[in-house]
Design a protein around this motif. Structure first.
Motif, short mmCIF file in Angstrom:
data_model
loop_
_atom_site.label_atom_id
_atom_site.label_comp_id
_atom_site.label_asym_id
_atom_site.label_seq_id
_atom_site.Cartn_x
_atom_site.Cartn_y
_atom_site.Cartn_z
N VAL A 458 -11.39 84.81 42.18
CA VAL A 458 -12.85 84.66 42.02
C VAL A 458 -13.17 83.80 40.80
O VAL A 458 -13.99 82.88 40.85
N HIS A 459 -12.53 84.11 39.70
CA HIS A 459 -12.79 83.36 38.47
C HIS A 459 -12.41 81.90 38.62
O HIS A 459 -13.08 81.00 38.09
N ILE A 462 -15.15 80.16 40.59
CA ILE A 462 -16.32 79.95 39.74
C ILE A 462 -16.07 78.81 38.76
O ILE A 462 -16.94 77.96 38.52
N ARG A 463 -14.86 78.81 38.19
CA ARG A 463 -14.55 77.73 37.24
C ARG A 463 -14.60 76.37 37.91
O ARG A 463 -15.14 75.40 37.36
N LYS A 465 -16.31 75.57 40.56
CA LYS A 465 -17.70 75.24 40.90
C LYS A 465 -18.44 74.66 39.70
O LYS A 465 -19.16 73.66 39.80
N VAL A 466 -18.24 75.34 38.55
CA VAL A 466 -18.91 74.86 37.34
C VAL A 466 -18.42 73.46 36.98
O VAL A 466 -19.20 72.56 36.62
N VAL A 502 -18.36 79.16 47.52
CA VAL A 502 -18.72 80.37 46.76
C VAL A 502 -19.09 81.51 47.70
O VAL A 502 -18.71 82.66 47.49
N THR A 505 -16.03 83.10 49.16
CA THR A 505 -15.40 83.97 48.16
C THR A 505 -16.19 85.26 48.00
O THR A 505 -15.62 86.35 47.90
N VAL A 518 -20.94 87.34 41.76
CA VAL A 518 -20.84 85.89 41.70
C VAL A 518 -22.24 85.30 41.88
O VAL A 518 -22.89 85.55 42.88
N LYS A 519 -22.68 84.60 40.89
CA LYS A 519 -24.00 83.97 40.96
C LYS A 519 -23.85 82.45 41.03
O LYS A 519 -23.12 81.87 40.24
N SER A 520 -24.55 81.85 41.94
CA SER A 520 -24.51 80.39 42.06
C SER A 520 -25.28 79.77 40.91
O SER A 520 -26.32 80.28 40.48
N ARG A 521 -24.75 78.69 40.43
CA ARG A 521 -25.42 77.97 39.36
C ARG A 521 -26.64 77.24 39.90
O ARG A 521 -26.59 76.61 40.95
#
Length: 523
Positions: A458-459, A462-463, A465-466, A502, A505, A518-521
């Motif tokens: 998951v992390h 997220i990484r 995606k950012v 995302v 996941t 998990v929050k979308s940016r």
């Protein structure tokens, strides 16, 4: 030569424990106060759980205004109650109670409450107060009692019977003893917290100077209560055989084995007699030498079935998880309840839970919560087999790197827990039990490793995606120049690709019970 002659006399059970109260944990005002609360709470839980009653227990500790070392302990429950005619002996006669059967209970000898009464009596001179009523009784009985130490008999200071005004049942007990609340406070609070953790179906309240704890039940589901069972052949000795013979003297040996022992049927009993060379004669005709041989052969015969676990009441994986989540508030809990096994003819079940993250503080080694028959064990942790096993496990194999927010719960339930020493606060190194505890911890640890692996995934998503989001505008602009299309079209499509990744996941997290959010940016 001196003419002084030795004087010989006997001691009653009450006088023995009066002289040796340290045996039962009443060694000083701090330990005695903790032990008193523990004994009263455990009696209250046994008076509810064994009868399918959802426990509601309230503990109130107060100090005398003129003497802070004089402490009053009140414990009330909604349990089965005690019949009025039994109250004096139950509370003021050592080695008298309802626990002398083969069944898992918190107490074994019914000794704890009497030791609390003795300690109260010798430190403050005050009697114990009891108010109790059974479900079907139309009356409520009240007693004030002390113990005749010489005769081990109850002394009734006062008694009163009143008619019930409403349908109620349970017991209220009050003791006054010498105690150090300031030093005992942390232990008592921790004991109540750990009890709430192993009994999520109970409501527990503690009111004391500087303390107000309330643990409301989080479920109405209770473990199945244990049933009274029979001894197993591997656990007998000569005196147990003699005791069993008293009520079965007319039986023949084969019939006796089938009737009185767990793990023995008609075929097995017949095979045992053939294997052992013993004759199938009436019990009353057995000579002392034959009884000794029978005891020896019963323990040596290799084909008895293992003891049935009907005498046990494990918590169960679901309730373990619920209890840990409500008290420790972790990110994740893995629980394992092993199959029943036995040692020396005594059935036992090992249960383990691992709690990870959340509000659990990071430590250099795992936090350990130990239980025996649902009793929290707070003292002598270093001597316990569970501590040694937890410390010898290579946690890096399970992706745990210390300092880490990891708590380990080990619960052993048995008709005879193998304690190390008279304090009954540490479990001994019995090979069968040791192996089961290690296997249970490793089973739960594998579940934890899977969780940590998924969280790492998951992390990573997220990484990524950012990171990719930073380059989306530039990539969209370059593609627009190459294709002569609108930049916004490419930017929207690229962000949609990231969102789909995302969401996949997030769906995976939901299906596998991961609690990471998990929050979308925002674009």
């Amino acid at each position: 030569m001196s003419e002084q002659r030795e004087v010989f006399k006997g001691l009653s059970a009450a006088e023995f424990f009066y002289r040796n109260r340290e045996i039962a944990g009443f060694s000083n005002p701090t330990r005695a106060l903790y032990q008193t609360v523990r004994e009263l709470v455990e009696n209250a839980l046994d008076a509810t759980e064994l009868y399918g009653i959802l426990p509601e227990i309230k503990v109130v500790v107060t100090q005398d205004k003129n003497d802070p070392m004089k402490v009053f302990v009140d414990v009330s429950d909604n349990g089965i109650g005690v019949p009025p005619e039994e109250i004096p002996s139950v509370f003021a006669r050592v080695f008298y109670g309802s626990k002398y059967v083969l069944r898992q209970t918190r107490g074994i000898f019914g000794l704890g409450i009497k030791m609390a009464v003795l300690y109260s009596q010798i430190t403050t001179g005050k009697p114990i107060y009891i108010k109790s009523s059974t479900p079907e009784s139309p009356i409520i009985a009240e007693y004030e009692l002390m113990i005749d130490i010489k005769r081990n008999m109850p002394i009734i200071i006062s008694e009163r019977v009143a008619r019930k005004r409403r349908k109620t049942h349970g017991t209220h007990v009050r003791l006054c003893l010498e105690g150090n609340w300031q030093q005992a406070r942390r232990r008592v609070e921790e004991y109540i917290k750990r009890t709430a953790m192993i009994t999520p179906y109970a409501t527990l309240i503690l009111e004391a100077p500087g303390t107000h704890l309330v643990f409301k039940r989080t479920t109405k589901v209770m473990p199945s209560p244990p049933r009274i069972g029979k001894p197993h052949p591997y656990g007998v000795d000569i005196e147990m055989l003699k005791h069993l013979f008293r009520n079965h003297g007319e039986l023949y040996l084969k019939e006796f084995i089938v009737t009185c022992f767990d793990g023995a049927g008609e075929t097995t009993a017949a095979d045992f007699l053939k294997w052992s060379g013993l004759r199938n004669k009436k019990l009353k005709n057995l000579a002392p030498e034959e009884i000794a041989t029978l005891s020896k052969k019963l323990k040596e015969y290799p084909y008895w079935r293992r003891p049935r676990p009907v005498t046990l009441s494990p918590v169960g994986e679901k309730l373990l998880k619920k209890g840990l989540k409500s008290v420790l508030r972790p990110e994740y809990v893995a629980a394992v309840s092993r199959k029943p096994l036995s040692y020396r003819g005594n059935p036992f079940i090992v249960e383990v839970a691992l709690a990870w993250g959340g509000e659990i503080p990071a430590q250099e080694k795992p936090l350990l919560y130990r239980y025996a028959n649902k009793i929290p064990l707070l003292y002598d942790e270093g001597a316990d087999v569970s501590r040694r096993i937890v410390d010898t496990i290579d946690w890096s194999n399970y992706k745990v790197k210390f300092p880490a927010p990891l708590a380990v719960v080990v619960h052993v339930c048995s008709t005879k827990v193998p304690f190390k020493g008279i304090g009954k606060e540490a479990i001994a190194d019995v090979p069968e039990l040791e192996k089961e505890i290690e296997n249970a911890i490793k089973d739960a640890a594998r579940k934890l490793r899977a969780h940590i692996t998924m969280v790492e995934r998951v992390h990573e998503v997220i990484r990524r995606k950012v990171t990719f989001s930073k380059y989306v505008p530039e990539i969209a602009r370059s593609l627009a120049e190459i294709t002569n299309m609108e930049e916004e079209i490419f930017e929207e499509k690229l962000f949609n690709m990231l969102e789909r990744e995302v969401k996949k996941t997030a769906q995976f997290i939901e299906e596998t019970k991961i609690t990471t959010v998990v929050k979308s940016r925002s674009r």
